[in-house]
Motif scaffolding. Structure first.
Motif, short mmCIF file in Angstrom:
data_model
loop_
_atom_site.label_atom_id
_atom_site.label_comp_id
_atom_site.label_asym_id
_atom_site.label_seq_id
_atom_site.Cartn_x
_atom_site.Cartn_y
_atom_site.Cartn_z
N GLY A 31 0.78 -1.22 0.00
CA GLY A 31 0.00 0.00 0.00
C GLY A 31 0.82 1.28 0.00
O GLY A 31 0.27 2.35 -0.17
N LYS A 148 -0.29 8.16 3.84
CA LYS A 148 -0.94 6.93 3.38
C LYS A 148 -2.04 6.48 4.33
O LYS A 148 -3.14 6.13 3.91
CB LYS A 148 0.10 5.83 3.22
CG LYS A 148 -0.48 4.48 2.78
CD LYS A 148 -1.13 4.58 1.41
CE LYS A 148 -1.78 3.27 1.02
NZ LYS A 148 -2.44 3.36 -0.29
N THR A 151 -5.24 8.44 4.07
CA THR A 151 -5.98 8.41 2.80
C THR A 151 -6.18 7.00 2.26
O THR A 151 -6.64 6.83 1.14
CB THR A 151 -5.21 9.24 1.74
OG1 THR A 151 -3.90 8.67 1.55
CG2 THR A 151 -5.09 10.69 2.17
N CYS A 152 -5.83 6.01 3.07
CA CYS A 152 -5.88 4.63 2.58
C CYS A 152 -7.32 4.14 2.44
O CYS A 152 -8.25 4.70 3.01
CB CYS A 152 -5.12 3.71 3.54
SG CYS A 152 -5.88 3.59 5.17
N ASP A 153 -7.46 3.05 1.67
CA ASP A 153 -8.78 2.47 1.50
C ASP A 153 -9.11 1.57 2.69
O ASP A 153 -8.29 1.35 3.58
CB ASP A 153 -8.86 1.68 0.18
CG ASP A 153 -7.77 0.61 0.09
OD1 ASP A 153 -7.30 0.15 1.15
OD2 ASP A 153 -7.40 0.23 -1.03
N ALA A 154 -10.33 1.06 2.69
CA ALA A 154 -10.81 0.25 3.82
C ALA A 154 -9.97 -1.00 4.02
O ALA A 154 -9.73 -1.42 5.16
CB ALA A 154 -12.28 -0.12 3.60
N LYS A 155 -9.50 -1.60 2.92
CA LYS A 155 -8.73 -2.83 3.03
C LYS A 155 -7.41 -2.59 3.75
O LYS A 155 -6.99 -3.40 4.59
CB LYS A 155 -8.46 -3.40 1.63
CG LYS A 155 -7.75 -4.74 1.65
CD LYS A 155 -7.56 -5.28 0.23
CE LYS A 155 -6.83 -6.62 0.27
NZ LYS A 155 -6.61 -7.16 -1.10
N TYR A 156 -6.77 -1.49 3.43
CA TYR A 156 -5.49 -1.20 4.08
C TYR A 156 -5.68 -0.93 5.57
O TYR A 156 -4.92 -1.42 6.41
CB TYR A 156 -4.83 0.01 3.41
CG TYR A 156 -3.44 0.29 3.97
CD1 TYR A 156 -2.34 -0.40 3.50
CD2 TYR A 156 -3.26 1.23 4.99
CE1 TYR A 156 -1.08 -0.17 4.02
CE2 TYR A 156 -2.01 1.46 5.51
CZ TYR A 156 -0.92 0.76 5.03
OH TYR A 156 0.31 0.98 5.57
N GLU A 158 -8.06 -2.00 7.38
CA GLU A 158 -8.42 -3.28 8.00
C GLU A 158 -7.17 -4.07 8.36
O GLU A 158 -7.11 -4.72 9.40
CB GLU A 158 -9.30 -4.08 7.04
CG GLU A 158 -9.79 -5.40 7.60
CD GLU A 158 -10.65 -6.17 6.63
OE1 GLU A 158 -10.80 -7.41 6.80
OE2 GLU A 158 -11.18 -5.55 5.69
#
Length: 267
Positions: A31, A148, A151-156, A158
């Motif tokens: 990521g 990071k 601004t990361c997505d939900a998967k990151y 998680e």
């Protein structure tokens, strides 16, 4: 609490544990995008294990309050600014101290604060792992990590929370192991102090006694004790009497081991 006082006095072995690196088993590495940063300087002369431990101990002693202040932060921006203002804290010794502190907090039953400090420990572990991957000093990864993570997505996210949850579970397990060990040591010492002249534990002997004999010791009724013993079979009475003397529950007279003891029942 006696066990707490015992825990505060850190042994040499515990000091080494405090300084040993804490390996988060599956720390997330994906990521992060490549960032232009300074490369690591040439490696310094390798230190011996003793020198490394001594260096780490001095670092933790010197920056203890600063490391703990970082542990209290719960805001991403505050954490980032604090590390950028205290560049020396972006290192493995900080992560090691935070981990050790987590274990102590859990042993003190400060579970809420432990989880907060555990969060900051994982933050530091992520920064260290990113620095290893990119082969740069940890402080160079601080801006990119916080950018990071915000601004990361939900998967990151998680993945980060999964690491945090696993770390907290390890802290709770380790804390219980250390507490159980300390309690066992204290109980063993207390038992050793209780042992009577014959090497028996008065508490254990008391719990083995028939109820009528226990009642005699509860009421400190010597006459009743003698009476109860005379109602028993001679061999049985002698066994209980010996156990009471060997454990210190019954103290014979100074001139004769059985002078003041209740006489064994007649056959």
């Amino acid at each position: 609490k006696q066990w707490y006082q015992r825990r505060v006095a850190i042994t040499a072995g515990e000091k080494q544990e405090k300084l040993a690196p804490w390996n988060c088993d599956t720390i997330c590495r994906e990521g992060f995008s490549k960032t232009t940063v300074n490369k690591l300087p040439d490696k310094k002369k390798e230190l011996s294990e003793e020198e490394r431990l001594d260096h780490s101990q001095k670092f933790m002693d010197k920056y203890k309050s600063e490391i703990e202040k970082f542990g209290y932060y719960s805001n991403w921006d505050d954490s980032k600014e604090y590390l950028l203002a205290n560049k020396h804290l972006a290192c493995e010794d900080t992560a090691n101290y935070l981990t050790y502190w987590c274990v102590n907090l859990q042993m003190e039953e400060k579970n809420g604060l432990m989880k907060q400090v555990a969060h900051q420990t994982i933050v530091m572990q992520y920064i260290l792992e990113l620095a290893k991957t990119m082969e740069v000093p940890p402080i160079a990864c601080v801006p990119s990590f916080f950018t990071k993570i915000k601004t990361c997505d939900a998967k990151y996210m998680e993945g980060f929370n999964s690491e945090l949850k696993a770390f907290i579970a390890r802290i709770e397990r380790r804390s219980k192991e250390k507490t159980d060990k300390l309690m066992a040591e204290i109980e063993a010492e207390e038992r050793e102090k209780r042992l009577g002249p014959g090497g028996l534990d008065p508490q254990e002997v008391y719990e083995e006694l028939p109820a009528e004999l226990q009642n005699c010791f509860d009421t400190k009724d010597i006459g009743k004790l003698q009476e109860v013993l005379t109602t028993m079979k001679p061999d049985e009475a002698q066994i209980w009497l010996k156990k009471c003397i060997d454990s210190g529950l019954w103290v014979p007279g100074p001139s004769d081991d059985t002078e003041d003891a209740p006489p064994p029942p007649e056959e």
